[in-house]
Design a protein around this motif. Structure first.
Motif, PDB file in Angstrom:
ATOM      1  N   ALA A  68       0.866  -1.177   0.000  1.00 51.29           N
ATOM      2  CA  ALA A  68       0.000   0.000   0.000  1.00 51.29           C
ATOM      3  C   ALA A  68       0.902   1.226   0.000  1.00 51.29           C
ATOM      4  CB  ALA A  68      -0.913   0.003   1.219  1.00 51.29           C
ATOM      5  N   LEU A  69       0.473   2.243  -0.697  1.00 55.94           N
ATOM      6  CA  LEU A  69       1.250   3.472  -0.824  1.00 55.94           C
ATOM      7  C   LEU A  69       0.301   4.643  -0.628  1.00 55.94           C
ATOM      8  CD1 LEU A  69       4.269   4.025  -1.908  1.00 55.94           C
ATOM      9  CD2 LEU A  69       3.156   4.618  -4.040  1.00 55.94           C
ATOM     10  N   VAL A  70       0.701   5.622   0.170  1.00 56.36           N
ATOM     11  CA  VAL A  70      -0.092   6.836   0.366  1.00 56.36           C
ATOM     12  C   VAL A  70       0.758   8.030  -0.032  1.00 56.36           C
ATOM     13  CG1 VAL A  70      -1.223   8.350   2.050  1.00 56.36           C
ATOM     14  CG2 VAL A  70      -1.512   5.875   2.212  1.00 56.36           C
ATOM     15  N   ILE A  71       0.206   8.854  -0.907  1.00 53.63           N
ATOM     16  CA  ILE A  71       0.818  10.115  -1.308  1.00 53.63           C
ATOM     17  C   ILE A  71      -0.145  11.190  -0.832  1.00 53.63           C
ATOM     18  CG2 ILE A  71       1.593  11.540  -3.236  1.00 53.63           C
ATOM     19  CD1 ILE A  71       1.084   7.886  -3.872  1.00 53.63           C
ATOM     20  N   ASP A  72       0.314  12.097   0.029  1.00 53.10           N
ATOM     21  CA  ASP A  72      -0.600  13.090   0.584  1.00 53.10           C
ATOM     22  C   ASP A  72       0.132  14.378   0.896  1.00 53.10           C
ATOM     23  OD1 ASP A  72       0.871  11.966   2.705  1.00 53.10           O
ATOM     24  OD2 ASP A  72      -0.749  12.254   4.132  1.00 53.10           O
ATOM     25  N   ARG A  83      -5.115  16.697   0.750  1.00 52.72           N
ATOM     26  CA  ARG A  83      -5.287  15.933  -0.490  1.00 52.72           C
ATOM     27  C   ARG A  83      -4.536  14.621  -0.327  1.00 52.72           C
ATOM     28  NH1 ARG A  83      -2.702  19.985  -4.848  1.00 52.72           N
ATOM     29  NH2 ARG A  83      -1.037  19.868  -3.338  1.00 52.72           N
ATOM     30  N   ALA A  84      -4.992  13.581  -1.019  1.00 49.90           N
ATOM     31  CA  ALA A  84      -4.276  12.313  -0.917  1.00 49.90           C
ATOM     32  C   ALA A  84      -4.706  11.342  -2.003  1.00 49.90           C
ATOM     33  CB  ALA A  84      -4.514  11.674   0.446  1.00 49.90           C
ATOM     34  N   ILE A  85      -3.802  10.409  -2.267  1.00 51.48           N
ATOM     35  CA  ILE A  85      -4.095   9.236  -3.085  1.00 51.48           C
ATOM     36  C   ILE A  85      -3.555   8.033  -2.320  1.00 51.48           C
ATOM     37  CG2 ILE A  85      -3.658   7.990  -5.234  1.00 51.48           C
ATOM     38  CD1 ILE A  85      -3.368  10.671  -6.650  1.00 51.48           C
ATOM     39  N   ARG A  86      -4.417   7.040  -2.137  1.00 51.43           N
ATOM     40  CA  ARG A  86      -4.000   5.763  -1.530  1.00 51.43           C
ATOM     41  C   ARG A  86      -4.038   4.719  -2.635  1.00 51.43           C
ATOM     42  NH1 ARG A  86      -7.750   3.316   2.985  1.00 51.43           N
ATOM     43  NH2 ARG A  86      -9.079   3.093   1.163  1.00 51.43           N
ATOM     44  N   VAL A  87      -2.965   3.930  -2.726  1.00 48.59           N
ATOM     45  CA  VAL A  87      -2.841   2.930  -3.784  1.00 48.59           C
ATOM     46  C   VAL A  87      -2.588   1.568  -3.151  1.00 48.59           C
ATOM     47  CG1 VAL A  87      -1.483   2.185  -5.786  1.00 48.59           C
ATOM     48  CG2 VAL A  87      -1.845   4.636  -5.372  1.00 48.59           C
ATOM     49  N   THR A 112      -3.463  -1.734  -8.294  1.00 49.79           N
ATOM     50  CA  THR A 112      -4.640  -2.572  -8.526  1.00 49.79           C
ATOM     51  C   THR A 112      -5.914  -1.799  -8.197  1.00 49.79           C
ATOM     52  OG1 THR A 112      -4.385  -3.579  -6.339  1.00 49.79           O
ATOM     53  CG2 THR A 112      -3.431  -4.759  -8.217  1.00 49.79           C
ATOM     54  N   VAL A 113      -5.900  -1.037  -7.097  1.00 46.52           N
ATOM     55  CA  VAL A 113      -7.029  -0.197  -6.697  1.00 46.52           C
ATOM     56  C   VAL A 113      -6.460   1.081  -6.119  1.00 46.52           C
ATOM     57  CG1 VAL A 113      -9.101   0.000  -5.243  1.00 46.52           C
ATOM     58  CG2 VAL A 113      -8.393  -2.237  -6.094  1.00 46.52           C
ATOM     59  N   SER A 114      -7.127   2.205  -6.385  1.00 48.51           N
ATOM     60  CA  SER A 114      -6.694   3.461  -5.761  1.00 48.51           C
ATOM     61  C   SER A 114      -7.906   4.267  -5.326  1.00 48.51           C
ATOM     62  CB  SER A 114      -5.826   4.287  -6.721  1.00 48.51           C
ATOM     63  OG  SER A 114      -6.574   4.718  -7.838  1.00 48.51           O
ATOM     64  N   TRP A 115      -7.662   5.117  -4.346  1.00 51.70           N
ATOM     65  CA  TRP A 115      -8.661   6.054  -3.852  1.00 51.70           C
ATOM     66  C   TRP A 115      -7.994   7.413  -3.799  1.00 51.70           C
ATOM     67  CZ3 TRP A 115      -7.569   1.318  -2.026  1.00 51.70           C
ATOM     68  CH2 TRP A 115      -8.611   0.385  -1.938  1.00 51.70           C
ATOM     69  N   SER A 116      -8.684   8.434  -4.259  1.00 50.15           N
ATOM     70  CA  SER A 116      -8.140   9.790  -4.161  1.00 50.15           C
ATOM     71  C   SER A 116      -9.212  10.688  -3.581  1.00 50.15           C
ATOM     72  CB  SER A 116      -7.713  10.311  -5.538  1.00 50.15           C
ATOM     73  OG  SER A 116      -8.836  10.503  -6.372  1.00 50.15           O
ATOM     74  N   TRP A 117      -8.756  11.740  -2.948  1.00 53.08           N
ATOM     75  CA  TRP A 117      -9.710  12.722  -2.477  1.00 53.08           C
ATOM     76  C   TRP A 117      -9.100  14.104  -2.511  1.00 53.08           C
ATOM     77  CZ3 TRP A 117      -7.993   8.554   0.211  1.00 53.08           C
ATOM     78  CH2 TRP A 117      -7.186   8.768   1.315  1.00 53.08           C
ATOM     79  N   ASN A 118      -9.979  15.024  -2.874  1.00 56.12           N
ATOM     80  CA  ASN A 118      -9.708  16.463  -2.892  1.00 56.12           C
ATOM     81  C   ASN A 118      -8.540  16.881  -3.783  1.00 56.12           C
ATOM     82  OD1 ASN A 118     -10.484  19.060  -2.220  1.00 56.12           O
ATOM     83  ND2 ASN A 118      -9.085  19.152  -0.490  1.00 56.12           N
TER      84      ASN A 118
END
Length: 142
Positions: A68-72, A83-87, A112-118
């Motif tokens: 899992a990787l989080v860029i925020d 702001r963030a993207i979780r992968v 495989t799956v990602s979530w982003s917000w703002n």
């Protein structure tokens, strides 16, 4: 579905992420890493053979390929803007390549799956940010 234009711009504007790998006995390990995005995959790694002794490489080389990787980033505290993207993805490597920290050994993370917000960097308002979920499909030749 994959990353949209806003997410790609955000990924390319950031250089620090948090990478979680799974170690022996099921112990998660998270570490800040420099990363880069090539339009499809995310890359983390370093220069020299010593990178192979890092926990992240040892965990992946032991067969624990799910990561899992989080860029925020925190744009502002007042008003509150985050702001963030979780992968979630699959890591493979080591791969010899020249990356953002120079020639070295890298892990290639295929989302495989990602979530982003703002991605628009708006203040939080009355409700929390609604995430965008994307399921990533491998491209031909991967």
């Amino acid at each position: 579905m994959s990353f949209n234009a806003e997410e790609i711009a955000y990924l390319r504007s950031q250089s620090l992420a948090r990478l979680a790998t799974l170690g022996d006995g099921g112990q998660p390990d998270v570490v800040p890493v420099a990363f880069e995005f090539d339009g499809t995959c995310l890359w983390v790694g370093g220069v020299g053979e010593a990178v192979l002794r890092t926990r992240k490489f040892r965990n992946v080389l032991a067969g624990n390929r799910k990561v899992a990787l989080v860029i925020d980033d925190m744009v502002s505290f007042e008003p509150f803007i985050a702001r963030a993207i979780r992968v979630y993805g699959e890591a493979e490597g080591p791969v010899e390549r020249t990356g953002m920290v120079g020639p070295g050994l890298y892990l290639r993370i295929t989302p495989t799956v990602s979530w982003s917000w703002n991605m628009a960097a708006e203040p939080v308002g009355e409700t929390w940010y609604k995430p965008r979920r994307a399921v990533h499909r491998p491209q031909a030749g991967q």
